[in-house]
Design an enzyme around this catalytic site. Sequence first.
Site, short mmCIF file in Angstrom:
data_model
loop_
_atom_site.label_atom_id
_atom_site.label_comp_id
_atom_site.label_asym_id
_atom_site.label_seq_id
_atom_site.Cartn_x
_atom_site.Cartn_y
_atom_site.Cartn_z
N TYR A 4 0.84 -1.20 0.00
CA TYR A 4 0.00 0.00 0.00
C TYR A 4 0.88 1.26 0.00
CZ TYR A 4 -4.52 2.32 0.70
OH TYR A 4 -5.67 3.07 0.55
N LYS A 62 -2.96 8.30 2.97
CA LYS A 62 -4.19 8.15 3.77
C LYS A 62 -3.97 8.67 5.19
CE LYS A 62 -6.99 6.30 0.72
NZ LYS A 62 -7.91 7.22 0.00
#
Length: 266
Positions: A156, A163
């Site tokens: 990720y 995020k």
Amino acid sequence: MGLLEGKNALVFGLANDKSIAWGIIQAFIREGANVGISYAGEMLEKRVKPLAEKIDCKWVEQCDVTKDDQITSTAESAAKHFGKIDILVHSIAFAGRDELSRPYYQTSRDGFKNAMDISVFSFVALTNAFLPHLNPGASIMCLTYGSGATKVAPHYNVMGVAKAALESSTRYLAYDLGPQKIRVNAISAGPIRTLAAAGVGGFRDMYKHFADAAPLRENVTIEDCGNLAVFLGSDLSTRMTGEVIYIDSGFNIMGVQVSGKEEKSE
Ligand code: NAP
């Protein structure tokens, strides 16, 4: 009467009928909101326009959030069409495929900037541009993946870092807009098979593992996200702001992840 009756809601980030944005739009329509849709680029038009027609949506605007002039003109166009806005949804993210497959330390400068610009700064820029057109009591929300922001989700990478910044931005925006009674929250969804997710290396394994390890033993859907977005957009959540709310079958509460399948076979 629907929970969003009479509310004007704008949703940014519709790519196709697998998008989380589509789950949110359908739930908003079900609850009586007037919905406007924004999408990234011409390439998406042929998928987005038929979806908009399906729900009889009259305001469908292209907006590339890397372009300040497009953000400004989209806000002006929405204000002209809707008057004041009650709900603003940011369902946008981007990181290059390379950044989501090689080790994090190999992230390129451009890849880092691009991911932060599209996935984080755009949330701030949209909020700023729409602020003059928001009703008091309006609700702004974004989509995050908390398990990749606060912990490590393999592959990720820069998106997890983005995020984390998006979740932090949610809190700062909530503080800034609180006096105007405008709320800002983040929906943290578990993995869902969408276009954006397809770019994350090893997503398929992560998706499978999730359903084995989460307390509820099942994956999350775009309909689940839609229902949470309805709650956040409605007056039911009037005094909630700055929160990151997980809709992930309980995955994030686990300290040690054991496959449900393994447990059964013991
Ligand atoms: P999606 O359908 O691919 O939606 C992502 C959207 O972002 C697309 O419409 C994409 O358009 C748009 N976008 C990218 N660059 C843009 C730009 N410059 N200007 C405007 N829009 C741009 O995937 P999704 O999974 O529903 O993603 C929606 C949100 O949910 C994202 O914030 C994502 O990180 C978050 N999320 C997803 C999951 C998951 O597992 N799917 C889990 C948690 C959170 P293009 O297709 O043209 O790039």
